[in-house]
Enzyme design. Structure first.
Site, mmCIF file in Angstrom:
data_model
loop_
_atom_site.group_PDB
_atom_site.id
_atom_site.type_symbol
_atom_site.label_atom_id
_atom_site.label_comp_id
_atom_site.label_asym_id
_atom_site.label_seq_id
_atom_site.Cartn_x
_atom_site.Cartn_y
_atom_site.Cartn_z
ATOM 1 C CD GLU B 51 -2.650 -0.606 2.545
ATOM 2 O OE1 GLU B 51 -3.823 -1.836 3.217
ATOM 3 O OE2 GLU B 51 -2.236 -0.332 3.316
ATOM 4 C CG ASP B 62 -3.907 8.184 8.420
ATOM 5 O OD1 ASP B 62 -4.191 7.288 8.983
ATOM 6 O OD2 ASP B 62 -4.041 8.786 7.506
#
Lengths: 404, 282
Positions: B51, B62
């Site tokens: 990824e 995040d």
């Protein structure tokens, strides 16, 4: 073929859109809660008991209705249009923000949430949230950028006195947008227990709708009060725009009145041409941030730019999606005024009317100063005085080179 | 949809009787050169799927590690075009390892959905994970991506209830990314029993492999996940190794790439040791 709109007041649609704006651009973790909130709000809206509790608190706790005030000296000074203020700065806690917080904490209670979080820029929404959290005995965490904590130190202490925990946010530009990111991170982590009281008409659906509805008390009252005072509706509404909740609250009940023009005033900071401003409708482009599609200040890679305004409450690189739509369909005109112009209006209002305005509505007044002299005495301008300036005296002193 | 690299990779893993390791790094972190070298060497270190993070100024799902990694990448001048270019260069040397881009919608929105999808497909991107696009917004990017053969990898979380699951799985492709905790990346991992149960349920209902992420920090964590899921995803822990190998002024120390590769190797060993292959068990 597109039909002409017969109302500007029926948004958002079932997908939370105003035209192409709005929506629900959030992480999967938050989606079930966002849907639950929509359901809870829809039920609450049609529940007379909810409305009654909201109205009672607004009347006896917030001090509504706020007065409609004819500003005789400012009107004489500009020598043109008649200028009225909707005095939302007289509300408990000193700004319009409390209207929305009362509504949202009642929803939080209905949904069985046991913890409140909020973001704040100027601190008005943080104080209003801390206030209702104290009133309803719920623990409250307020996220605030370190840059804003510095420029609004007294308000941080107010929140603490009210029992809130104030968490300094150091990521990104250390202002309102970063505080909102951090609040979203908290929410995503504590989704089961926590209600996020968003302070403006932005965020994922249904926030823009419900914040607007709670703030629309401003426009509904103003309409009745103006009918009593003048026997007719005003010609022009003026309000400042950061996220745009005070403007949306004033404008919405008037949107279908053909004869009423509306002007939203953004912060031009040091000047649009300098790039240091917060005028997302004037100088931004459509994008997706904080759960909705709207106009944003962004670079050629879609990265969000830092906003700048002397007013911490307008220092945000986006704007509520309904404003984005009203801008595109040209129902509302959006303009901008600089820090300097706002500072001048701040001083003028203090001296002529004995009202020290917050820097946010000083922007609205700075635009009134531009248009009022050009209009005749039969023209009525209604401006939302959405907050008082006590919180801003240190910034203003600093900008004027005065040491206190 | 015809079988692509992701499907082939999971078929291979099933044949080998082991789970896969999915690694996440931010594109161009800590700088374009070292960032690409790390990215390009992930497969040889044992990553089965890679990824690549698309940096964004406001990564609202995040944790601090990935936020700061994004800031490093942005400061180094990484834009979406550079991310796509890295995939193109990766593909020139590796045509087998699936590449999944992960990030937020706004940079793609600004690039333009159709031009982005064309560029991504041409570069060799196999799938997308766009954190702020739930199924309710499928018309934005998910459906156009499927039309071009790019998988839209769906996140499922502990808050995704049975009522909601069908809409989450409806346009899912590639694999399901099960976020093991409600929270931001880098948070504490959820209990293995709960993960096991959720993974089985997702597998049954989606017919797709399930990768588990969020809070997997060590080879032991990865091994534990590898016993119950088709793959373990490691992101923040890897990004932290990069952050830990930087000088005070942000320049990478000598040996940064080796350090990262070594960590991935250990993770891969953890994953590979987790299940006893059927052939040696008999």
């Amino acid at each position: 073929m597109t039909e002409p709109l017969n109302t500007f007041r029926d948004g958002p649609d079932e997908h939370g859109r105003f035209g192409i704006f709005g929506g629900r651009f959030v992480a999967e973790t938050l989606m079930p809660l966002v849907l639950e909130l929509k359901k809870a709000y829809t039920q609450a809206k049609s529940d007379p008991a909810f409305q009654a509790e909201f109205d009672t608190l607004l009347e006896h706790y917030v001090g509504r209705p706020s007065p409609l005030y004819f500003t005789g000296r400012l009107t004489a000074h500009f020598g043109g249009a008649k200028i009225y203020f909707k005095r939302d700065e007289l509300n408990h806690t000193g700004a319009h923000k409390i209207n929305n917080c009362i509504g949202q904490i009642l929803l939080a209670k209905r949904m069985g949430k046991t913890r409140i979080i909020a973001e704040t820029g100027a601190g008005q929404h943080g104080v209003a949230t801390a206030t209702v959290a104290a009133l309803f005995d719920l623990p409250c965490t307020v996220y605030m950028g370190t840059k804003d904590i510095e420029r609004q130190a007294p308000i941080v202490f107010r929140m603490k006195l009210l029992g809130a925990e104030v968490v300094p946010v150091t990521s990104g530009s250390n202002t309102l947008k970063d505080a909102m990111n951090e609040a979203l991170r908290d929410w995503v982590t504590n989704v089961e227990t926590t209600f996020y009281i968003i302070g403006t008409v932005a965020g994922p659906h249904p926030y823009p709708e419900l914040v607007r509805d709670f703030q629309s008390v401003i426009g509904r009252e103003a309409r009745d009060q103006m009918m009593k005072a003048e026997g007719r509706l005003p010609d022009t509404l003026v309000a400042c725009i950061g996220g745009g909740s005070n403007a949306m609250g004033l404008f919405h009940p008037f949107l279908d009145e053909d004869g009423v023009a509306m002007i939203g005033v953004e912060a031009a900071g040091l000047g649009i041409e300098t790039g240091k401003h917060a005028a997302s409708l004037t100088a931004g482009t459509p994008g997706v941030l904080h759960g909705n599609r709207t106009y944003l200040l962004q670079d050629d890679d879609g990265q969000i730019l830092e906003a700048h305004s002397i007013s911490a409450g307008l220092d945000y690189p986006g704007v509520g999606p309904e404003h984005a739509w009203l801008h595109d369909v040209k129902r509302v005109e959006y303009v901008s005024v600089t820090d300097q112009e706002a500072l001048e209006a701040f001083q003028l209002c203090s001296r002529l009317e004995g009202i020290i305005p917050a820097l946010e509505p000083s922007h609205a007044l700075a635009h009134v100063a531009k248009i009022a002299p050009e209009l005749g005495p039969e023209h009525i301008i209604l401006m939302n005085m959405c907050g008082r300036g006590d919180k801003d005296i240190f910034i203003v002193a600093d900008a004027l080179g005065v040491k206190i | 949809m015809p079988s692509g690299r992701i499907e082939r990779r999971f078929a291979d893993l099933a044949r080998e009787g082991r789970a896969g390791l999915v690694t996440y790094v931010m594109a161009g972190d800590p700088n374009p050169k070292a960032g690409f070298e790390i990215f390009a060497r992930l497969p040889e270190a044992g990553a089965d799927i890679v990824e690549l993070g698309m940096p964004f100024t406001d990564p609202m799902a995040d944790g601090p590690a990935i936020q700061v990694a994004g800031q490093r990448a942005l400061k180094a001048g990484i834009k979406l075009r550079e991310v796509l270019d890295m995939v193109r260069r990766f593909r020139a040397r590796d045509d087998e390892t699936p590449v999944v881009l992960m990030g937020y919608y706004n940079p793609i929105h600004h690039f333009g959905v159709e031009p982005f999808l064309d560029a991504a497909r041409d570069a060799g991107v196999d799938g997308l994970i766009v954190v702020d696009l739930p199924p309710e917004e499928d018309a934005e990017l998910c459906l156009p991506a499927l039309a071009k053969g790019i998988r839209f990898i769906r996140l499922a979380t502990p808050t995704t209830d049975e009522e909601r699951l069908p809409s989450v799985l409806a346009n899912a492709g590639g694999f399901i990314y099960y976020v093991s905790v409600t929270g931001i990346t880098g948070a504490k991992r959820g209990a293995i029993e709960a993960i096991d149960k959720a993974v089985s349920n997702l597998k049954r209902k989606s017919g797709l492999p399930v990768a588990v992420g969020f809070g997997i920090k060590t080879p032991e964590d990865a091994a534990e996940i590898a016993r119950v899921a088709e793959a373990a995803v490691v992101g923040s822990a890897l990004v932290k190794v990069i952050a830990g190998a930087l000088e005070a002024d942000g320049r990478p120390r000598a040996g940064l790439v080796e350090e990262v590769v070594g960590f991935v190797r250990a993770l891969a060993q953890g994953v590979r040791s987790a299940r006893v292959p059927p052939s040696s068990a008999s």
